[in-house]
Design a protein around this motif. Structure first.
Motif, short mmCIF file in Angstrom:
data_model
loop_
_atom_site.label_atom_id
_atom_site.label_comp_id
_atom_site.label_asym_id
_atom_site.label_seq_id
_atom_site.Cartn_x
_atom_site.Cartn_y
_atom_site.Cartn_z
N GLU A 40 -5.52 15.12 40.46
CA GLU A 40 -5.24 13.82 41.24
C GLU A 40 -5.07 14.02 42.65
O GLU A 40 -4.50 14.60 43.21
N ASP A 68 -4.65 11.77 45.05
CA ASP A 68 -3.80 11.12 45.92
C ASP A 68 -2.23 11.48 45.80
O ASP A 68 -1.46 10.67 46.09
N TYR A 76 -4.81 2.41 38.68
CA TYR A 76 -3.79 3.67 39.32
C TYR A 76 -2.86 2.80 40.00
O TYR A 76 -1.74 3.23 40.24
N GLU A 77 -3.20 1.80 40.83
CA GLU A 77 -2.12 1.16 41.60
C GLU A 77 -1.02 0.60 40.67
O GLU A 77 0.17 0.39 41.00
N ARG A 136 -0.50 5.95 38.72
CA ARG A 136 -0.30 7.10 39.86
C ARG A 136 0.86 7.98 39.55
O ARG A 136 1.96 7.93 38.88
#
Length: 280
Positions: free
Chosen positions: A173, A175, A208-209, A213
């Motif tokens: 991942e 981010d 993801y948003e 996440r």
């Protein structure tokens, strides 16, 4: 360097006509160096078919690397026929994970009540090496590791031989820095100038948003950004979501190609497919 993908699906094996082209088996990668030494990365469900090929070829000396120990990367081990053969010797490398060291983790995969044959009963010779900063040579091919940003820890790998390099970063991942992981800048440096980068591309940006996440996976657009910034020659999308049909994977690839073209980037872009073969 020869690379063959025996499974690129994420999380769980799937089957059906909507998965025919990219396949439904989970992570297993075979790498052969110029001396024809064999390295196997992960024991997802794809390793079953690899094992059948190795028995047909009479190959019993292998190096095995594990990125991490989540189910989709180890569930094929009990069905990998070479581990039942007394002539098989495996050099097994993996970092100690949060669930324990690799030897204990592999034992647990085959413990009752999950499987009838215990890991300690296998007739093969299995030499375990526990190293989180892997630096080994297999023939003339060097292998180095980097921590993955993923729940419960893991390792990505770089394979280099005769000026060619292959970077494999599944379940990573970009981010979100998980405990034991590292920074985007480190992954960028690790991937810099690779002939082939295969990276986790599990999610769409909208997925993801909204929800995913922190789950340990990357959007395909963010993985593309890494490939572009690292100036790699070829980029392969990996850990394809279990619900992603062939047509939906095609759409992700086409979007990546569109973005790269808009940025004036000349790079081969594809989704890694089951049974795909690449020679560097």
């Amino acid at each position: 360097m020869f690379i063959r993908c025996w499974g690129s699906r994420g999380s769980i094996p799937v089957s059906g006509p909507e998965y025919n082209r990219f396949g439904g088996d989970t992570t297993c990668i075979e790498i052969r160096n110029d001396d024809d030494d064999i390295v196997v990365v992960d024991a997802g469900s794809g390793i079953r078919r690899l094992g059948n090929l190795l028995l047909k070829e009479g190959r019993f000396d292998l190096t095995m690397l594990f990125t991490h120990a989540h189910w989709d990367h180890v569930l094929g081990l009990p069905f990998f026929k070479p581990v039942y053969m007394p002539q098989t010797t495996l050099q097994i490398h993996g970092c100690p994970f949060e669930m324990g060291d690799l030897f204990k983790v592999l034992q647990q995969v085959m413990n009752a009540p999950y499987f009838p044959v215990q890991y300690g009963e296998l007739l093969s010779t299995r030499n375990h090496s526990l190293a989180c900063d892997l630096e080994i040579m297999v023939g003339g091919m060097s292998i180095n590791s980097i921590p993955l940003s993923h729940p419960n820890k893991g390792q990505g790998f770089k394979f280099e031989e005769k000026g060619k390099s292959f970077v494999f970063l599944t379940d990573n991942e970009l981010d979100f820095e998980h405990p034991g992981g590292t920074t985007y800048e480190d992954y960028l440096a690790f991937s810099k100038g690779a002939d082939l980068l295969v990276h986790d591309a599990e999610y769409l940006p909208t997925e993801y948003e909204k929800l995913t996440r922190g789950w340990g996976h990357t959007t395909y657009t963010r993985a593309l950004e890494l490939a572009i910034e690292a100036k790699v020659r070829a980029f392969g999308l990996f850990h394809l979501n279990q619900d992603r049909t062939d047509e939906q994977v095609d759409a992700m690839v086409e979007d990546c190609r569109r973005i790269a073209a808009q940025r004036g980037v000349d790079m081969e872009i594809f989704a890694m497919a089951q049974d795909q073969e690449i020679t560097l």
